[in-house]
Design a protein around this motif. Sequence first.
Motif, mmCIF file in Angstrom:
data_model
loop_
_atom_site.group_PDB
_atom_site.id
_atom_site.type_symbol
_atom_site.label_atom_id
_atom_site.label_comp_id
_atom_site.label_asym_id
_atom_site.label_seq_id
_atom_site.Cartn_x
_atom_site.Cartn_y
_atom_site.Cartn_z
ATOM 1 N N ARG A 24 -0.167 7.218 3.101
ATOM 2 C CA ARG A 24 0.743 6.070 3.021
ATOM 3 C C ARG A 24 0.064 4.876 2.378
ATOM 4 O O ARG A 24 0.630 4.198 1.529
ATOM 5 C CB ARG A 24 1.253 5.692 4.409
ATOM 6 C CG ARG A 24 2.235 6.653 4.974
ATOM 7 C CD ARG A 24 2.694 6.211 6.327
ATOM 8 N NE ARG A 24 3.525 7.234 6.937
ATOM 9 C CZ ARG A 24 3.897 7.239 8.181
ATOM 10 N NH1 ARG A 24 3.528 6.267 8.988
ATOM 11 N NH2 ARG A 24 4.651 8.197 8.656
ATOM 12 N N ARG A 25 -1.153 4.609 2.792
ATOM 13 C CA ARG A 25 -1.899 3.470 2.247
ATOM 14 C C ARG A 25 -2.106 3.631 0.745
ATOM 15 O O ARG A 25 -1.893 2.701 -0.032
ATOM 16 C CB ARG A 25 -3.247 3.339 2.963
ATOM 17 C CG ARG A 25 -4.008 2.081 2.631
ATOM 18 C CD ARG A 25 -5.334 2.037 3.356
ATOM 19 N NE ARG A 25 -6.251 3.060 2.931
ATOM 20 C CZ ARG A 25 -6.915 3.069 1.769
ATOM 21 N NH1 ARG A 25 -6.738 2.089 0.913
ATOM 22 N NH2 ARG A 25 -7.749 4.032 1.455
ATOM 23 N N LEU A 26 -2.493 4.839 0.323
ATOM 24 C CA LEU A 26 -2.699 5.092 -1.098
ATOM 25 C C LEU A 26 -1.396 5.010 -1.881
ATOM 26 O O LEU A 26 -1.367 4.533 -3.020
ATOM 27 C CB LEU A 26 -3.363 6.450 -1.303
ATOM 28 C CG LEU A 26 -4.808 6.564 -0.807
ATOM 29 C CD1 LEU A 26 -5.298 7.997 -0.922
ATOM 30 C CD2 LEU A 26 -5.715 5.616 -1.563
ATOM 31 N N ASN A 27 -0.317 5.453 -1.282
ATOM 32 C CA ASN A 27 0.985 5.391 -1.931
ATOM 33 C C ASN A 27 1.403 3.938 -2.151
ATOM 34 O O ASN A 27 1.899 3.581 -3.222
ATOM 35 C CB ASN A 27 2.021 6.139 -1.100
ATOM 36 C CG ASN A 27 3.304 6.363 -1.854
ATOM 37 O OD1 ASN A 27 3.332 6.368 -3.068
ATOM 38 N ND2 ASN A 27 4.378 6.561 -1.118
ATOM 39 N N ILE A 28 1.207 3.114 -1.145
ATOM 40 C CA ILE A 28 1.540 1.696 -1.281
ATOM 41 C C ILE A 28 0.661 1.054 -2.346
ATOM 42 O O ILE A 28 1.139 0.299 -3.192
ATOM 43 C CB ILE A 28 1.403 0.968 0.068
ATOM 44 C CG1 ILE A 28 2.510 1.439 1.007
ATOM 45 C CG2 ILE A 28 1.440 -0.542 -0.108
ATOM 46 C CD1 ILE A 28 2.349 0.971 2.429
ATOM 47 N N ARG A 29 -0.615 1.356 -2.324
ATOM 48 C CA ARG A 29 -1.532 0.788 -3.315
ATOM 49 C C ARG A 29 -1.128 1.213 -4.729
ATOM 50 O O ARG A 29 -1.146 0.415 -5.656
ATOM 51 C CB ARG A 29 -2.960 1.211 -3.030
ATOM 52 C CG ARG A 29 -3.944 0.614 -4.036
ATOM 53 C CD ARG A 29 -5.346 0.894 -3.676
ATOM 54 N NE ARG A 29 -5.694 0.011 -2.564
ATOM 55 C CZ ARG A 29 -6.775 0.115 -1.843
ATOM 56 N NH1 ARG A 29 -7.635 1.081 -2.092
ATOM 57 N NH2 ARG A 29 -7.029 -0.706 -0.873
ATOM 58 N N ALA A 30 -0.731 2.475 -4.886
ATOM 59 C CA ALA A 30 -0.344 2.977 -6.204
ATOM 60 C C ALA A 30 0.927 2.293 -6.706
ATOM 61 O O ALA A 30 1.133 2.157 -7.913
ATOM 62 C CB ALA A 30 -0.142 4.492 -6.154
ATOM 63 N N ARG A 31 1.764 1.837 -5.792
ATOM 64 C CA ARG A 31 3.031 1.211 -6.182
ATOM 65 C C ARG A 31 3.024 -0.305 -6.005
ATOM 66 O O ARG A 31 4.070 -0.945 -6.135
ATOM 67 C CB ARG A 31 4.165 1.808 -5.373
ATOM 68 C CG ARG A 31 4.340 3.262 -5.700
ATOM 69 C CD ARG A 31 5.313 3.914 -4.793
ATOM 70 N NE ARG A 31 5.126 5.339 -4.907
ATOM 71 C CZ ARG A 31 6.015 6.155 -5.412
ATOM 72 N NH1 ARG A 31 7.104 5.729 -5.815
ATOM 73 N NH2 ARG A 31 5.784 7.439 -5.502
ATOM 74 N N ALA A 32 1.880 -0.866 -5.744
ATOM 75 C CA ALA A 32 1.791 -2.303 -5.488
ATOM 76 C C ALA A 32 2.336 -3.109 -6.661
ATOM 77 O O ALA A 32 3.070 -4.084 -6.464
ATOM 78 C CB ALA A 32 0.362 -2.705 -5.178
#
Length: 92
Positions: A24-32
Amino acid sequence: MIRVTLAEKERWLAQRKAEEEERRRLNIRARAKDLTQDPGAPVGGNPDGDVTLVEFFDYACPYCRALAPQIHALLGEDKKLRMVFKEFPILS
């Protein structure tokens, strides 16, 4: 027959939970950038602010309406805050 102890199961569940949180954290970072730099999203506060806060809201949501005065106050207090508004209809 495989026997799994309660402690092993708890460790396995904790590991799965940690892995999911990391995904989830990586997904949010990728879509920031999609969240914070969307040219179609309205921006409040300081457009060049050093901190960006993304608010997901629903015009029909009473909780969103109740939070609006606090968001407005926050924008008045922090002159370096950039606010991006994302309409996210839940109740309408």
